[in-house]
Scaffold this motif. Structure first.
Motif, PDB file in Angstrom:
ATOM      1  N   ARG A  83       0.833  -1.206   0.000  1.00 17.58           N
ATOM      2  CA  ARG A  83       0.000   0.000   0.000  1.00 17.58           C
ATOM      3  C   ARG A  83       0.867   1.255   0.000  1.00 17.58           C
ATOM      4  O   ARG A  83       1.995   1.260   0.493  1.00 17.58           O
ATOM      5  N   GLU A  84       0.295   2.336  -0.512  1.00 16.62           N
ATOM      6  CA  GLU A  84       1.000   3.626  -0.554  1.00 16.62           C
ATOM      7  C   GLU A  84       1.329   4.107   0.853  1.00 16.62           C
ATOM      8  O   GLU A  84       2.385   4.701   1.088  1.00 16.62           O
ATOM      9  N   GLU A  85       0.416   3.863   1.797  1.00 15.51           N
ATOM     10  CA  GLU A  85       0.656   4.306   3.175  1.00 15.51           C
ATOM     11  C   GLU A  85       1.894   3.643   3.753  1.00 15.51           C
ATOM     12  O   GLU A  85       2.652   4.274   4.524  1.00 15.51           O
ATOM     13  N   SER A  86       2.121   2.372   3.394  1.00 19.72           N
ATOM     14  CA  SER A  86       3.295   1.662   3.899  1.00 19.72           C
ATOM     15  C   SER A  86       4.574   2.268   3.331  1.00 19.72           C
ATOM     16  O   SER A  86       5.586   2.398   4.039  1.00 19.72           O
ATOM     17  N   VAL A  87       4.536   2.636   2.042  1.00 18.69           N
ATOM     18  CA  VAL A  87       5.708   3.290   1.432  1.00 18.69           C
ATOM     19  C   VAL A  87       5.974   4.628   2.120  1.00 18.69           C
ATOM     20  O   VAL A  87       7.123   4.980   2.436  1.00 18.69           O
ATOM     21  N   ASP A  88       4.933   5.414   2.342  1.00 21.02           N
ATOM     22  CA  ASP A  88       5.105   6.726   2.996  1.00 21.02           C
ATOM     23  C   ASP A  88       5.697   6.579   4.384  1.00 21.02           C
ATOM     24  O   ASP A  88       6.518   7.415   4.817  1.00 21.02           O
ATOM     25  N   VAL A  89       5.275   5.525   5.108  1.00 17.58           N
ATOM     26  CA  VAL A  89       5.797   5.311   6.456  1.00 17.58           C
ATOM     27  C   VAL A  89       7.315   5.147   6.416  1.00 17.58           C
ATOM     28  O   VAL A  89       8.045   5.728   7.221  1.00 17.58           O
ATOM     29  N   VAL A  90       7.811   4.350   5.472  1.00 15.53           N
ATOM     30  CA  VAL A  90       9.248   4.108   5.381  1.00 15.53           C
ATOM     31  C   VAL A  90       9.983   5.361   4.903  1.00 15.53           C
ATOM     32  O   VAL A  90      11.055   5.717   5.408  1.00 15.53           O
ATOM     33  N   LEU A  91       9.439   6.064   3.917  1.00 19.61           N
ATOM     34  CA  LEU A  91      10.078   7.292   3.432  1.00 19.61           C
ATOM     35  C   LEU A  91      10.170   8.345   4.530  1.00 19.61           C
ATOM     36  O   LEU A  91      11.071   9.209   4.508  1.00 19.61           O
ATOM     37  N   ASN A  92       9.277   8.281   5.495  1.00 28.55           N
ATOM     38  CA  ASN A  92       9.295   9.233   6.615  1.00 28.55           C
ATOM     39  C   ASN A  92      10.214   8.778   7.738  1.00 28.55           C
ATOM     40  O   ASN A  92      10.200   9.361   8.836  1.00 28.55           O
ATOM     41  N   GLY A  93      10.973   7.680   7.487  1.00 28.70           N
ATOM     42  CA  GLY A  93      12.001   7.284   8.449  1.00 28.70           C
ATOM     43  C   GLY A  93      11.624   6.169   9.399  1.00 28.70           C
ATOM     44  O   GLY A  93      12.397   5.843  10.304  1.00 28.70           O
ATOM     45  N   GLU A  94      10.473   5.564   9.225  1.00 33.28           N
ATOM     46  CA  GLU A  94      10.087   4.471  10.111  1.00 33.28           C
ATOM     47  C   GLU A  94      10.303   3.119   9.416  1.00 33.28           C
ATOM     48  O   GLU A  94      10.527   3.055   8.200  1.00 33.28           O
ATOM     49  N   ILE A  95      10.208   2.064  10.208  1.00 30.91           N
ATOM     50  CA  ILE A  95      10.449   0.702   9.697  1.00 30.91           C
ATOM     51  C   ILE A  95       9.109   0.030   9.428  1.00 30.91           C
ATOM     52  O   ILE A  95       8.160   0.142  10.215  1.00 30.91           O
ATOM     53  N   TYR A  96       9.060  -0.702   8.326  1.00 32.19           N
ATOM     54  CA  TYR A  96       7.844  -1.427   7.933  1.00 32.19           C
ATOM     55  C   TYR A  96       8.028  -2.910   8.297  1.00 32.19           C
ATOM     56  O   TYR A  96       8.975  -3.567   7.861  1.00 32.19           O
ATOM     57  N   VAL A 120      10.048  -6.598   4.743  1.00 33.44           N
ATOM     58  CA  VAL A 120      10.375  -5.567   5.748  1.00 33.44           C
ATOM     59  C   VAL A 120      10.901  -4.356   4.991  1.00 33.44           C
ATOM     60  O   VAL A 120      11.548  -4.494   3.938  1.00 33.44           O
ATOM     61  N   GLY A 121      10.617  -3.183   5.511  1.00 32.58           N
ATOM     62  CA  GLY A 121      11.030  -1.956   4.820  1.00 32.58           C
ATOM     63  C   GLY A 121      11.826  -1.040   5.743  1.00 32.58           C
ATOM     64  O   GLY A 121      11.437  -0.842   6.904  1.00 32.58           O
ATOM     65  N   VAL A 122      12.931  -0.509   5.220  1.00 33.15           N
ATOM     66  CA  VAL A 122      13.767   0.416   6.000  1.00 33.15           C
ATOM     67  C   VAL A 122      14.105   1.625   5.109  1.00 33.15           C
ATOM     68  O   VAL A 122      14.227   1.498   3.887  1.00 33.15           O
ATOM     69  N   PRO A 123      14.282   2.798   5.730  1.00 36.59           N
ATOM     70  CA  PRO A 123      14.631   3.996   4.936  1.00 36.59           C
ATOM     71  C   PRO A 123      16.156   4.123   4.794  1.00 36.59           C
ATOM     72  O   PRO A 123      16.906   3.622   5.620  1.00 36.59           O
ATOM     73  N   PHE A 124      16.577   4.802   3.719  1.00 38.15           N
ATOM     74  CA  PHE A 124      17.998   5.171   3.611  1.00 38.15           C
ATOM     75  C   PHE A 124      18.087   6.395   2.693  1.00 38.15           C
ATOM     76  O   PHE A 124      17.149   6.739   1.957  1.00 38.15           O
ATOM     77  N   THR A 125      19.254   7.042   2.738  1.00 34.74           N
ATOM     78  CA  THR A 125      19.498   8.255   1.936  1.00 34.74           C
ATOM     79  C   THR A 125      20.719   8.021   1.061  1.00 34.74           C
ATOM     80  O   THR A 125      21.739   7.504   1.535  1.00 34.74           O
ATOM     81  N   TYR A 126      20.547   8.388  -0.200  1.00 33.05           N
ATOM     82  CA  TYR A 126      21.653   8.224  -1.134  1.00 33.05           C
ATOM     83  C   TYR A 126      21.703   9.460  -2.034  1.00 33.05           C
ATOM     84  O   TYR A 126      20.691   9.832  -2.655  1.00 33.05           O
ATOM     85  N   ASP A 127      22.886  10.087  -2.056  1.00 31.21           N
ATOM     86  CA  ASP A 127      23.076  11.312  -2.831  1.00 31.21           C
ATOM     87  C   ASP A 127      22.032  12.354  -2.456  1.00 31.21           C
ATOM     88  O   ASP A 127      21.459  13.044  -3.316  1.00 31.21           O
ATOM     89  N   GLY A 128      21.747  12.460  -1.173  1.00 31.62           N
ATOM     90  CA  GLY A 128      20.834  13.483  -0.677  1.00 31.62           C
ATOM     91  C   GLY A 128      19.375  13.229  -0.969  1.00 31.62           C
ATOM     92  O   GLY A 128      18.510  14.077  -0.688  1.00 31.62           O
ATOM     93  N   GLU A 129      19.060  12.034  -1.448  1.00 29.87           N
ATOM     94  CA  GLU A 129      17.662  11.716  -1.770  1.00 29.87           C
ATOM     95  C   GLU A 129      17.191  10.560  -0.882  1.00 29.87           C
ATOM     96  O   GLU A 129      17.923   9.614  -0.612  1.00 29.87           O
ATOM     97  N   ARG A 130      15.957  10.662  -0.421  1.00 32.59           N
ATOM     98  CA  ARG A 130      15.401   9.633   0.461  1.00 32.59           C
ATOM     99  C   ARG A 130      14.846   8.467  -0.361  1.00 32.59           C
ATOM    100  O   ARG A 130      14.186   8.669  -1.376  1.00 32.59           O
ATOM    101  N   TYR A 131      15.082   7.259   0.171  1.00 37.45           N
ATOM    102  CA  TYR A 131      14.626   6.024  -0.465  1.00 37.45           C
ATOM    103  C   TYR A 131      13.959   5.123   0.593  1.00 37.45           C
ATOM    104  O   TYR A 131      14.221   5.234   1.797  1.00 37.45           O
ATOM    105  N   ALA A 132      13.141   4.240   0.075  1.00 34.52           N
ATOM    106  CA  ALA A 132      12.555   3.173   0.915  1.00 34.52           C
ATOM    107  C   ALA A 132      12.950   1.843   0.300  1.00 34.52           C
ATOM    108  O   ALA A 132      12.709   1.612  -0.885  1.00 34.52           O
ATOM    109  N   LEU A 133      13.574   0.956   1.144  1.00 38.06           N
ATOM    110  CA  LEU A 133      14.015  -0.348   0.683  1.00 38.06           C
ATOM    111  C   LEU A 133      13.117  -1.416   1.317  1.00 38.06           C
ATOM    112  O   LEU A 133      13.025  -1.536   2.536  1.00 38.06           O
TER     113      LEU A 133
END
Length: 443
Positions: A83-96, A120-133
């Motif tokens: 779901r989109e909400e799950s992606v947003d949660v990770v992009l905002n720095g939380e763990i899925y 499972v989903g975790v956030p990370f930053t690469y080249d100043g851009e936020r990602y969700a893995l």
């Protein structure tokens, strides 16, 4: 097999949901965080190449940035249903925690569900851009061989178990079929064939019990036929005498002496039938008797009363009687025990010699009362002693016809004593006499 498989499945399912599910989720979160720490460490590598290498070693990855640009690495997901909400949660720095929160609670197979939501989903930053893995192990890659081996093993187990069960079932059913056939033979009164089942298990013990039952039924059947034959014979003989002499009485004038002789024979034969009928009724009542009417009474007085009723017979044959009786109170069935003394004394008088002797002794100890009746009569052979308590048995047929009798008296005495829990022991010598010892346990 189906039942045990279902029970095992439910046990494993419960263990998975209560113990393994959360541990598995945390383990994969730790792996994902190691990957993102390496990415954020700033090393000299290309992100796409690194993620492809992670996918090549057995993981399924889904990476999305804040502009919703997405890319998959490794094996394909069967269902891309996050779901989109799950992606947003990770992009905002939380763990899925998709593995932990997977809502397939019925089966532990949710662990193998090839869905993007089951990651499972975790956030990370690469080249100043936020990602969700989002990551999970590639079950198809890691467990394909295991699944194949497991499936083969289960199929082999099922086949071997089925063959083994059929073999065991045949081993069990075969003797049961023999028992069924034997039961049919018994219902047709064929008691001679035995079960040839030599096993040491429960079926073997059942077969041996069945053979013992067959032997007992054969003996009972033989006794029944002998009983019917003996009853028929013992009724037929006096009835023929009565009919014959009755015809003689009705054929014409007779001398007074002949008439009286014929009438006496008819009377004696009638008394014989009456005695036989009475004793048959006694045996029938005894066979159907479940409980004795026990009460305390004077066994000494009962024996004295019994002797008194035979006094005239003793005087006729000139037989002397000696009594050695202790004063004993006994708890038992008074009326049935009277039959015992009556029958034993009847035999002692019938088979005694003229001017003979009968001795009655009675004494007791802590456990039992013993009554001993001895006579100086004709006695018996050893082989006769073993049979005298059988119904209708007469030790000496010619001698029995002379003194009369039905052959039931000793059978009645034996069964009455047996119902009191006692026994009758016989000692006898030809031409010297017999001794009947009655042992009655104290109740």
């Amino acid at each position: 097999m189906i039942g045990s498989t279902t029970i095992g499945f439910l046990i494993v399912n419960t263990y998975y949901h209560q113990q393994m599910k959360e541990e598995n989720d945390l383990k994969n979160v730790a792996i994902a965080e190691e990957i993102t720490e390496f990415i954020e460490s700033g090393g000299d590598f290309e992100l796409t190449e690194y993620l492809e290498s992670i996918g090549d070693v057995g993981y399924q990855l889904y990476v999305v940035n804040e502009n919703r640009e997405e890319r998959f690495y490794g094996g394909e997901f069967a269902y891309k249903n996050i779901r989109e909400e799950s992606v947003d949660v990770v992009l905002n720095g939380e763990i899925y925690h998709g593995m932990r929160d997977q809502h397939q609670e019925t089966f532990f197979t949710g662990f193998f569900s090839d869905e993007l939501a089951n990651t499972v989903g975790v956030p990370f930053t690469y080249d100043g851009e936020r990602y969700a893995l989002f990551i999970r192990p590639d079950i198809r890659l890691l467990f394909q061989e295991v699944h194949t081996l497991t499936a083969g093993m289960l199929i082999i187990i099922a086949i071997v178990s089925l063959i083994a069960m059929l073999a065991v079932a045949k081993m069990m059913i075969s003797p049961i079929k023999e028992m069924t056939k034997a039961t049919k033979r018994i219902s047709e009164e064929n008691f001679h064939e035995k079960l040839e089942i030599n096993r040491k298990d429960e079926i073997g013990r059942l077969a041996r019990s069945f053979n013992r039952m067959t032997d007992q039924l054969m003996q009972n059947d033989q006794s029944r036929k002998e009983f019917i034959s003996n009853v028929s014979h013992d009724f037929q003989s006096p009835l023929q005498n009565i009919m014959g002499y009755a015809e003689l009485l009705g054929n014409g004038p007779l001398e007074e002496e002949d008439r009286r002789s014929y009438a006496t024979i008819i009377k004696n034969e009638t008394n014989r039938l009456s005695s036989l009928t009475k004793q048959l009724l006694l045996l029938t009542t005894l066979d159907q008797l479940n409980t004795l009417q026990k009460q305390e009474f004077s066994l000494t007085q009962q024996l004295k009363d019994c002797v008194t009723t035979f006094r005239w017979q003793l005087e006729n044959k000139g037989i002397s009687m000696s009594l050695h009786l202790d004063h004993i109170l006994y708890r038992g069935d008074e009326s049935w025990l009277m039959n015992v003394w009556d029958n034993l004394l009847t035999n002692a008088i019938k088979y005694n010699k003229p001017n003979g002797e009968i001795v009655i002794e009675m004494k007791e100890n802590v456990k039992e009362v013993m009554v001993k009746i001895s006579d100086t009569g004709v006695g018996m052979r050893e082989e006769e002693i073993e049979k005298i308590f059988r119904r209708f048995y007469r030790a000496d047929e010619s001698r029995s016809m002379e003194v009369g009798g039905t052959g039931l008296g000793l059978a009645i005495a034996y069964e009455v004593v047996e119902k009191h829990g006692g026994e009758i022991v016989v000692e006898s010598q030809q031409e010297k006499g017999s001794t009947f010892s009655v042992h009655l346990p104290k109740m």
